[in-house]
Design an enzyme around this catalytic site. Structure first.
Site, PDB file in Angstrom:
ATOM      1  N   GLU A 189       0.824  -1.221   0.000  1.00 29.01           N
ATOM      2  CA  GLU A 189       0.000   0.000   0.000  1.00 29.01           C
ATOM      3  C   GLU A 189       0.858   1.271   0.000  1.00 29.01           C
ATOM      4  O   GLU A 189       1.173   1.810   1.050  1.00 29.01           O
ATOM      5  CB  GLU A 189      -0.948   0.026   1.214  1.00 29.01           C
ATOM      6  CG  GLU A 189      -1.844   1.265   1.214  1.00 29.01           C
ATOM      7  CD  GLU A 189      -2.756   1.385   2.442  1.00 29.01           C
ATOM      8  OE1 GLU A 189      -3.660   2.240   2.412  1.00 29.01           O
ATOM      9  OE2 GLU A 189      -2.563   0.643   3.414  1.00 29.01           O
ATOM     10  N   LYS A 230      -2.726  -1.978  -2.854  1.00 26.97           N
ATOM     11  CA  LYS A 230      -3.783  -1.106  -2.331  1.00 26.97           C
ATOM     12  C   LYS A 230      -3.357   0.321  -2.640  1.00 26.97           C
ATOM     13  O   LYS A 230      -2.346   0.799  -2.136  1.00 26.97           O
ATOM     14  CB  LYS A 230      -3.984  -1.310  -0.825  1.00 26.97           C
ATOM     15  CG  LYS A 230      -5.081  -0.409  -0.251  1.00 26.97           C
ATOM     16  CD  LYS A 230      -5.545  -0.834   1.140  1.00 26.97           C
ATOM     17  CE  LYS A 230      -6.580   0.152   1.692  1.00 26.97           C
ATOM     18  NZ  LYS A 230      -7.193  -0.282   2.955  1.00 26.97           N
TER      19      LYS A 230
END
Length: 296
Positions: free
Chosen positions: A175, A212
């Site tokens: 992420e 993400k």
């Protein structure tokens, strides 16, 4: 790795619920839920209250495996129980794939980014995750400015840690958040995409990851990354957008699904009756599912 869970993450219809607020963000999450700081006197009580909130979410009939593919947990939540089972087992039995947040928060800003702080107990944490039947992990860095060196550093660090996680049989969610208010957001995302492609190309065929990402300014920017053979799925964060705005932007991105935290829980309150709570959660789940599955 659980092949059935992998198949669900790769091809299932739905989204991932992010239930992983950690120590630093817990008071804020509780406050939004309607629990003020004068209602607990130490960290243990605080974590018990937040676990009660998460238990209420995951045991609700609105938290349906038909709409919710997976859930990201905080370390404390992994070690606690829901209805007599460890949280990950409760979720897996319900048909929801469990993930664990493994990062220790962000370092100070340098080169326009915040790298992850060192994860000193990573090995033992991953061993515990395996014991608790966790499928994958999540770790977050933060990109604030257009700085090629900084972006490169973020991605390199993420992939370095991801390879350690893969070696333990888990699927890491990488992420590298791009701040939604960054001045050159669209440009940052192009640089990030190129660096992510390099990282993905460096993996062996059996090294699988998820990404993400912040919803890109340019719709469908990440389409070819989603089709990369090493990518199980790309999920997006709500990143400070309201749920309505995040859903609207997500609908323009064909390959992406949601992994929302605040945008999922924003209408939930401690004082709601069971019916009110289930309805508020159900409405949120329905709208996020719709944005993840029914595209413009």
């Amino acid at each position: 790795m659980n092949k059935e869970q992998l198949e669900k993450m790769k091809n299932g219809k739905g989204f991932i619920a992010a239930l992983d607020q950690s120590g630093g963000s817990t008071p804020k999450a509780l406050k939004e839920y309607g629990v003020n700081e004068d209602q607990y006197s130490n960290e243990d009580e605080m974590f018990q209250l937040v676990h009660d909130m998460r238990t209420r979410v995951v045991t609700s009939p609105s938290f349906s495996p038909d709409k919710i593919l997976g859930a990201i947990l905080f370390e404390q939540t992994m070690d606690r129980e829901v209805e007599g089972k460890y949280t990950a087992d409760y979720l897996a039995d319900k048909g929801v794939v469990p993930f664990l947040k493994v990062d220790k928060g962000l370092a100070e800003e340098q080169n326009g980014v915040q790298l992850m702080k060192p994860i000193d107990n990573l090995d033992s944490l991953l061993d515990r995750a395996n014991e608790r039947h966790i499928f994958g992990t999540k770790m977050r860095s933060n990109i604030l400015e257009l700085n090629e060196q900084g972006i490169k550093d973020v991605v390199e660090q993420q992939f370095e840690v991801a390879k350690q996680i893969i070696a333990k049989g888990l699927v890491p969610i990488i992420e590298p958040e791009v701040n939604i208010n960054a001045k050159d957001k669209a440009e940052i995302e192009k640089v990030l995409k190129a660096e992510l492609k390099k990282g993905l190309d460096s993996l062996n065929a059996d090294q699988l990851v998820m990404l993400k990402l912040t919803i890109p300014t340019e719709a469908n920017l990440y389409k070819d990354l989603a089709e990369h053979p090493n990518v199980v799925r790309i999920v997006v964060l709500s990143g400070g957008y309201s749920r309505e705005k995040a859903n609207e932007l997500l609908k323009d991105n064909a390959e992406l699904i949601a992994s929302f935290s605040r945008a999922l829980a924003s209408d939930l309150r401690a004082g709601q009756s069971k019916e009110e709570f289930d309805k508020a959660l159900g409405d949120a789940v329905e709208s996020i599912y719709d944005a993840s599955v029914n595209k413009n």
